[in-house]
Design a protein around this motif. Sequence first.
Motif, PDB file in Angstrom:
ATOM      1  N   VAL A   1       0.864  -1.188   0.000  1.00 24.58           N
ATOM      2  CA  VAL A   1       0.000   0.000   0.000  1.00 24.58           C
ATOM      3  C   VAL A   1       0.900   1.238   0.000  1.00 24.58           C
ATOM      4  O   VAL A   1       1.825   1.335   0.806  1.00 24.58           O
ATOM      5  CB  VAL A   1      -0.924   0.006   1.236  1.00 24.58           C
ATOM      6  CG1 VAL A   1      -1.656   1.331   1.358  1.00 24.58           C
ATOM      7  CG2 VAL A   1      -1.911  -1.146   1.154  1.00 24.58           C
TER       8      VAL A   1
ATOM      9  N   SER B   1       2.498   4.995   0.525  1.00 26.78           N
ATOM     10  CA  SER B   1       2.466   5.920   1.655  1.00 26.78           C
ATOM     11  C   SER B   1       1.597   7.118   1.316  1.00 26.78           C
ATOM     12  O   SER B   1       1.311   7.391   0.151  1.00 26.78           O
ATOM     13  CB  SER B   1       3.884   6.372   2.010  1.00 26.78           C
ATOM     14  OG  SER B   1       4.452   7.099   0.931  1.00 26.78           O
ATOM     15  N   GLY B   2       1.178   7.826   2.347  1.00 25.97           N
ATOM     16  CA  GLY B   2       0.325   8.994   2.164  1.00 25.97           C
ATOM     17  C   GLY B   2      -0.758   9.006   3.209  1.00 25.97           C
ATOM     18  O   GLY B   2      -1.347   7.964   3.521  1.00 25.97           O
TER      19      GLY B   2
ATOM     20  N   GLN C   1      -3.750  10.170   3.109  1.00 25.23           N
ATOM     21  CA  GLN C   1      -5.044   9.771   2.565  1.00 25.23           C
ATOM     22  C   GLN C   1      -4.863   9.278   1.134  1.00 25.23           C
ATOM     23  O   GLN C   1      -4.239   9.950   0.310  1.00 25.23           O
ATOM     24  CB  GLN C   1      -6.043  10.933   2.596  1.00 25.23           C
ATOM     25  CG  GLN C   1      -7.425  10.552   2.082  1.00 25.23           C
ATOM     26  CD  GLN C   1      -8.499  11.530   2.490  1.00 25.23           C
ATOM     27  OE1 GLN C   1      -8.557  11.967   3.638  1.00 25.23           O
ATOM     28  NE2 GLN C   1      -9.378  11.884   1.567  1.00 25.23           N
ATOM     29  N   LEU C   2      -5.419   8.105   0.842  1.00 25.77           N
ATOM     30  CA  LEU C   2      -5.303   7.519  -0.479  1.00 25.77           C
ATOM     31  C   LEU C   2      -6.473   7.957  -1.360  1.00 25.77           C
ATOM     32  O   LEU C   2      -7.422   8.590  -0.894  1.00 25.77           O
ATOM     33  CB  LEU C   2      -5.242   5.997  -0.364  1.00 25.77           C
ATOM     34  CG  LEU C   2      -4.138   5.451   0.563  1.00 25.77           C
ATOM     35  CD1 LEU C   2      -4.156   3.932   0.578  1.00 25.77           C
ATOM     36  CD2 LEU C   2      -2.767   5.975   0.144  1.00 25.77           C
TER      37      LEU C   2
ATOM     38  N   THR D   1      -9.220   6.130   1.943  1.00 28.73           N
ATOM     39  CA  THR D   1      -8.559   5.425   3.036  1.00 28.73           C
ATOM     40  C   THR D   1      -7.494   6.307   3.678  1.00 28.73           C
ATOM     41  O   THR D   1      -6.738   6.991   2.987  1.00 28.73           O
ATOM     42  CB  THR D   1      -7.902   4.138   2.501  1.00 28.73           C
ATOM     43  OG1 THR D   1      -8.912   3.259   2.003  1.00 28.73           O
ATOM     44  CG2 THR D   1      -7.129   3.420   3.602  1.00 28.73           C
ATOM     45  N   ARG D   2      -7.434   6.289   5.009  1.00 27.92           N
ATOM     46  CA  ARG D   2      -6.456   7.086   5.741  1.00 27.92           C
ATOM     47  C   ARG D   2      -5.539   6.161   6.534  1.00 27.92           C
ATOM     48  O   ARG D   2      -5.958   5.076   6.943  1.00 27.92           O
ATOM     49  CB  ARG D   2      -7.172   8.071   6.666  1.00 27.92           C
ATOM     50  CG  ARG D   2      -8.034   9.064   5.905  1.00 27.92           C
ATOM     51  CD  ARG D   2      -8.920   9.895   6.811  1.00 27.92           C
ATOM     52  NE  ARG D   2      -9.716  10.852   6.038  1.00 27.92           N
ATOM     53  CZ  ARG D   2     -10.625  11.665   6.553  1.00 27.92           C
ATOM     54  NH1 ARG D   2     -10.862  11.653   7.858  1.00 27.92           N
ATOM     55  NH2 ARG D   2     -11.305  12.492   5.781  1.00 27.92           N
TER      56      ARG D   2
ATOM     57  N   TYR E   1       2.291   5.587   6.760  1.00 26.46           N
ATOM     58  CA  TYR E   1       2.614   4.405   5.964  1.00 26.46           C
ATOM     59  C   TYR E   1       2.745   3.187   6.886  1.00 26.46           C
ATOM     60  O   TYR E   1       2.787   3.313   8.110  1.00 26.46           O
ATOM     61  CB  TYR E   1       3.931   4.606   5.193  1.00 26.46           C
ATOM     62  CG  TYR E   1       5.039   5.212   6.025  1.00 26.46           C
ATOM     63  CD1 TYR E   1       5.745   4.457   6.974  1.00 26.46           C
ATOM     64  CD2 TYR E   1       5.373   6.563   5.895  1.00 26.46           C
ATOM     65  CE1 TYR E   1       6.744   5.017   7.736  1.00 26.46           C
ATOM     66  CE2 TYR E   1       6.373   7.140   6.663  1.00 26.46           C
ATOM     67  CZ  TYR E   1       7.062   6.355   7.577  1.00 26.46           C
ATOM     68  OH  TYR E   1       8.045   6.924   8.360  1.00 26.46           O
TER      69      TYR E   1
END
Length: 202
Positions: free
Chosen positions: A118, A120-121, A123-124, A128-129, A137
């Motif tokens: 998945v 990093s970030g 919020q995707l 998704t957070r 991450y």
Amino acid sequence: MSRPFMRTRLTALALRALCALSIAVPVHTAPAQARAPMRVLTLSTPAFPDGGSIPARHAQAGRDVSPALSWSGAPDSVRSYVLLVHDADAAQGDGTDDTLHWLVWNIPGTATGLPEGVPSGAQLADGTRQISVSGPYYRGPAAPATGPAHHYVFELYALDTMLNIQPTAMSAAATREAVMRAMAGRVRAKGVLVGLYRRPAP
């Protein structure tokens, strides 16, 4: 680690998870009409069996890649999922908490898993957070080679709501507390997966 000890440790973790479930759904939040019974989610990964060793690829000593996860058995009322990954053997603060390796929330209710790696970030793209003790991450396991393997617990919660918790407004510990508090009374199913890890000897 002996098999009897491992069985005892995993049993303790299972009891702890069941206690957490009872706390997450307090009686005073239930409406007059009885809710559907709590379901048990089937949570698994192709990376390792439940109770097995986590490969180096998914650890800090390797590539620090989040493992692929899949789940089933959720009720139709699910609006979102929360994934909590923590080291049950690494106490923090006064000993009532442990090390947060990954907290992912507002996973869409239509999801049946997460892919490997998945990005990093905070919020995707799908809303998704995520957060961990060191950033937004997945943070892989890193138990020292000099002691016993640590138990890394993956807990998946199915909720009947989305959570209005921002991923960057607080520390990781405060965010975890806020998410768990917001989940109270909204959990409809839960699944648990445990992986073991310690660094290879130098």
